[in-house]
Design an enzyme around this catalytic site. Structure first.
Site, short mmCIF file in Angstrom:
data_model
loop_
_atom_site.label_atom_id
_atom_site.label_comp_id
_atom_site.label_asym_id
_atom_site.label_seq_id
_atom_site.Cartn_x
_atom_site.Cartn_y
_atom_site.Cartn_z
NE ARG A 105 -44.78 -19.98 -60.04
CZ ARG A 105 -44.10 -19.36 -60.98
NH1 ARG A 105 -43.00 -19.95 -61.48
NH2 ARG A 105 -44.46 -18.19 -61.43
CD GLU A 126 -39.35 -20.05 -55.27
OE1 GLU A 126 -38.51 -19.41 -55.90
OE2 GLU A 126 -40.41 -20.42 -55.76
CG HIS A 157 -37.93 -18.31 -58.79
ND1 HIS A 157 -39.16 -18.49 -58.22
CD2 HIS A 157 -38.16 -18.25 -60.14
CE1 HIS A 157 -40.09 -18.52 -59.15
NE2 HIS A 157 -39.50 -18.37 -60.32
#
Length: 343
Positions: free
Chosen positions: A254, A282, A301
């Site tokens: 993360r 993000e 991602h």
């Protein structure tokens, strides 16, 4: 209240609770047909809002929920509407978003496909370790610009993967898979995980080191730490500043585990390189300088399950459903006492 799994021959009443997009991605017609052979699956559409009259009607006699991305929280109100619910089979990794304290207090059994999702993340990480060690992407860019190879015998000695030192931050499911995938390669592997002692590290074939030592000694550091209150900003400016020149920091965990500002400063200065499948925030703002920085590779991602890899998640969930329906219990259970260590 404690609930118990069914026995052999029982076909549990089940329903799918996730977003329609998640169901379309993960549960293809073949997977759905296989689930229907094991359990009495409620007709679609999926349950993505558990407060509607239809949802309450389905929940009234459901014993098993097959969940995925977009599943609403299974709170006390939902459980009151689902008095027979005994198990949750999750087709993704983390269950934090929907399995609540009310589920644990009732004794609902929970399974997760985190082990299946760990493999593509580990494969991505291995690929990036090897590609960045060889500087493949940068050299391909230069080759495309120059249209000539140049003198390959003058390649700097820092390029390559022979005896490269790779650091793994956290022996999570993914971290352990990366260690496993690295075994055939001529690299040294260091590990920092406060919950892994030297004996266990030796069993994994790695050297256990402190957090500062991991960053100071490694040519590549790969972050696999879940984002918890204790790990937010764990990869701090002093750790980043201690990395050797031209070292690579890979993050598939993360973004908030890393001090984004410190990382940006080090990468923009050309002191280290970064491979980031996650960032904080993000995604990064469109004008963020890392987008155009030649020392940063940012991917959307994508390391986790996508495309045909979704079938692996469905297959694991199906296997868990089959075991539970037969009274054998889950092979990949999620334990309440382990939640503090899970993403």
């Amino acid at each position: 209240m404690t609930v118990h799994a069914p026995g052999p021959g029982h076909r549990p009443r089940a329903a799918v609770a996730m977003s329609p997009d998640a169901a379309s991605a993960v549960l293809d017609p073949q997977s759905l047909a296989a689930f229907r052979r094991v359990c009495d699956l409620a007709p679609f559409p999926v349950l993505d809002d558990l407060t509607t009259a239809r949802a309450r009607s389905v929940l009234a006699d459901v014993e098993l929920l097959i969940t995925g991305w977009g599943c609403p929280p299974l709170d006390a109100d939902v459980l009151r509407a689902a008095p027979l619910l005994r198990a949750v089979v999750h087709t993704a990794g983390s269950v934090r978003g929907h399995v609540t304290d009310a589920c644990w207090e009732r004794g609902v059994e929970v399974s997760s496909a985190a082990a299946a999702n760990a493999l593509p993340v580990a494969e991505y990480t291995l690929g990036m370790i090897l590609l960045s060690g060889k500087r493949v992407l940068e050299r391909a860019r230069d080759f495309r610009a120059a249209r000539t190879r140049g003198n390959w015998l003058r390649t700097p000695r820092g390029v390559g993967n022979y005896h490269r030192t790779v650091g793994i931050l956290s022996a999570s499911l993914i971290g352990r898979r990366v260690v496993e995938l690295l075994r055939p390669h001529d690299v040294r592997v260091l590990l920092h995980d406060p919950y892994v002692d030297e004996a266990e590290a030796a069993g994994l074939g790695v050297e256990s080191v402190s957090l500062p030592e991991l960053f100071a000694r490694c040519d590549t550091v790969s972050v696999h730490t879940p984002l918890l209150p204790t790990t937010r900003g764990l990869v701090s400016r002093p750790l980043i500043d201690a990395m050797p020149a031209d070292a690579v920091l890979i993050n598939t965990s993360r973004g908030a585990v890393i001090d984004q500002e410190a990382l940006t400063d080090a990468v923009l200065a050309g002191r280290i390189r970064a491979v980031l499948d996650v960032t904080d925030p993000e995604a990064l703002p469109p004008d963020h300088p890392l987008w155009d920085c030649e020392h940063a590779l940012i991917t959307p991602h994508l390391a986790g399950s996508e495309g045909n890899e979704w079938r692996r998640l469905a297959d694991l969930a199906l296997a868990e459903t089959t075991r539970w329906a037969a009274g054998s219990g889950f092979l990949h259970p999620v334990r309440r006492e382990r939640l503090a260590f899970l993403a």
